[in-house]
Design a protein around this motif. Structure first.
Motif, short mmCIF file in Angstrom:
data_model
loop_
_atom_site.label_atom_id
_atom_site.label_comp_id
_atom_site.label_asym_id
_atom_site.label_seq_id
_atom_site.Cartn_x
_atom_site.Cartn_y
_atom_site.Cartn_z
N ASP A 1 -45.51 -27.87 -20.21
CA ASP A 1 -44.20 -28.39 -20.98
C ASP A 1 -44.29 -30.20 -20.80
OD1 ASP A 1 -43.55 -25.89 -21.27
OD2 ASP A 1 -41.84 -25.89 -20.18
N GLU A 2 -43.89 -30.67 -21.72
CA GLU A 2 -43.54 -32.07 -22.06
C GLU A 2 -42.81 -32.55 -20.72
OE1 GLU A 2 -41.57 -35.27 -24.76
OE2 GLU A 2 -42.11 -33.18 -25.68
N GLU A 3 -41.70 -32.04 -20.45
CA GLU A 3 -40.69 -32.36 -19.48
C GLU A 3 -41.59 -32.44 -18.08
OE1 GLU A 3 -38.26 -30.57 -22.64
OE2 GLU A 3 -39.90 -30.14 -21.56
N GLU A 4 -41.97 -31.34 -17.64
CA GLU A 4 -42.77 -31.34 -16.55
C GLU A 4 -44.10 -32.47 -16.37
OE1 GLU A 4 -45.69 -28.13 -14.04
OE2 GLU A 4 -45.16 -27.58 -15.97
N THR B 1 -45.52 -37.85 -12.33
CA THR B 1 -46.18 -39.10 -12.57
C THR B 1 -47.34 -39.44 -11.54
OG1 THR B 1 -44.85 -40.40 -11.39
CG2 THR B 1 -44.49 -40.23 -13.89
N ARG C 1 -41.58 -30.76 -26.84
CA ARG C 1 -40.21 -30.29 -27.15
C ARG C 1 -40.24 -29.91 -28.53
NH1 ARG C 1 -39.10 -35.58 -24.55
NH2 ARG C 1 -38.16 -34.98 -22.44
N PHE D 1 -43.74 -35.35 -17.92
CA PHE D 1 -43.11 -36.78 -17.63
C PHE D 1 -42.63 -36.79 -16.26
CE2 PHE D 1 -43.64 -37.45 -22.40
CZ PHE D 1 -43.83 -38.44 -22.41
N ALA D 2 -42.53 -35.71 -15.74
CA ALA D 2 -41.60 -35.76 -14.28
C ALA D 2 -42.94 -35.88 -13.23
CB ALA D 2 -40.80 -34.57 -14.01
#
Length: 431
Positions: free
Chosen positions: A166-169, A174, A146, A171-172
């Motif tokens: 992407d960092e968000e992807e 798992t 991010r 972390f989602a």
């Protein structure tokens, strides 16, 4: 007495006589000093990997490896180069956003330390290839975080990019470890930007990358055996820029590294460096063929130009500024005039220096572009107008070594095939 540029006591005129111009000259002592200047001050837990993209010459790679550098590669040829230069597979990592099946297979077959995957579909392909071979594929995940890099010459993350996941992807997602049973998810890679000339920025980026790696390790339940913090250490080329102070840099980095290794003693830490290691050691030498004046401006027309050294005209830079240049065979003469230094190509874009302060230039002079050891031939259109690539010479321990032969017309033509309109070979007729 005229003062002449020398490399380890070898006059540039002698190099030009022996090898011709244009040519790249690399100073082995400068390479050694640059590497050890950082290595001797940097925390021992942080390994230095040489990024071959900066200068893929096999002798440059071998010399840096002899000093202690590992290798970071981004193509099948770079992988082959590193291995032939003597770098052990466990000291090699491979990254890049568009790896081919052949390249990924070569990574697994050669047993390199890690494949740095830049998308979930790439992880899936590595998993498939590993299953075919009956092996576990070591994979590090490249993350597009991010946060964005500050004061970088070229940002590589922190915004929409082809690089990394992407960092968000992440972390989602798992269940990565379970989804790809033939992949050994063992590390994290983040590369934020390049040509950073501010020590505090590098320290801050490293701190944030290590924190991100820890959080991802916990979220994805992956064993953190490797963290690649990128690098991006800059080199000053232009007026108003200053080189990094290595002592200030390591004084800031080492406590961060020490703190992380105390918590993760088994994690391998990697810093990638290309330009930082090689740029200062190289000089691009051109011979002046003609001089002229056009509408009040002076032109030195040389035998080398942008087809060999596109970086010198601002590739990857928004502002076009001159690299440091000099008349190498008359260093002691004052720069009293402004000269446009151009090459032999039939394009106005072949201007390697605009209004460069130089002494009066004469045909036969040798003009040098300093700090040219990185992104010369590797980032230049060497086949434009079919001039081909120049010779490359390494001077090490006072001896000269031709480490790349100059392209000849035959070299450039040997892979082409002449079409004969009078031939009627059925095998050549499309069905």
């Amino acid at each position: 007495m005229t003062v002449e540029f020398q490399v380890q006591g070898v006059p540039v005129s002698e190099l030009a006589r022996r090898y011709g111009t244009p040519l790249f000259v690399y100073d082995g002592t400068a390479l050694r000093d640059r590497f050890h200047g950082l290595r001797d001050r940097l925390h021992p837990a942080m390994e230095i990997f040489y990024s071959l993209k900066a200068n893929p010459n096999i002798s440059i790679c071998a010399l840096l490896h002899s000093f202690g550098a590992r290798a970071e590669v981004s193509s099948l040829v770079e992988l082959t180069t590193a291995l032939r230069a003597g770098v052990p597979p466990q000291q090699v990592i491979f990254l890049g956003p568009g790896k081919s099946r052949q390249e990924l297979a070569a990574c697994l077959d050669s047993g390199i330390h890690a494949v740095v995957c830049e998308s979930i579909p790439e992880v899936a392909l590595v998993d498939e290839l590993a299953r075919e071979r009956g092996v576990k594929a070591p994979v590090a995940l490249r993350v597009n975080p991010r946060f964005a890099v500050k004061r970088s010459g070229l940002a590589m993350g922190g915004k929409p990019r082809q690089f990394g996941i992407d960092e968000e992807e992440l972390f989602a997602t798992t269940d990565l470890v379970k989804r790809f049973p033939d992949v050994d998810l063992m590390g994290v890679h983040v590369y934020m930007g390049t040509r950073i000339l501010h020590e505090a920025v590098i320290v801050e980026n490293t701190t944030r990358i290590l924190d991100l790696a820890e959080r991802l390790s916990a979220a994805l339940n992956l064993e953190l055996r490797m963290v690649d913090v990128g690098g991006g250490l800059g080199v000053s080329y232009f007026d108003g820029e200053s080189d990094l102070d290595v002592q200030v840099l390591t004084d800031g980095l080492n406590p961060v590294i020490e703190d992380f290794t105390a918590r993760h003693p088994g994690t391998r830490l990697i810093m990638e460096l290309g330009r930082y290691l090689t740029a200062e050691a190289g000089t691009y030498v051109m011979g002046v063929r003609y001089t002229k004046t056009s509408m009040g401006e002076r032109f030195a027309v040389a035998d080398g130009g942008t087809h060999h050294h596109m970086a010198a005209v601002g590739i990857g830079s928004f502002v076009k500024r001159n690299f440091p240049m000099a008349v190498l065979n008359r260093l002691d003469e004052p720069a009293t005039e402004e000269w446009n230094v151009t090459g032999p190509l039939c394009t106005p874009g072949d201007t390697i220096g605009k209004k460069v302060p130089l002494p009066p230039v004469r045909p036969g002079d040798l003009i040098g572009v300093h700090r040219s050891g990185a992104y010369g031939p590797t980032a230049s259109p060497g086949l434009f107008l079919s001039h081909g690539y120049p010779a490359e010479v390494l001077v090490h321990e006072g001896r000269c070594h031709l480490v790349r032969e100059r392209d000849s017309p035959e070299d450039l033509l040997q892979r082409q095939r002449l079409y004969d309109p009078t031939a009627h070979d059925a095998a050549d007729v499309p069905h």
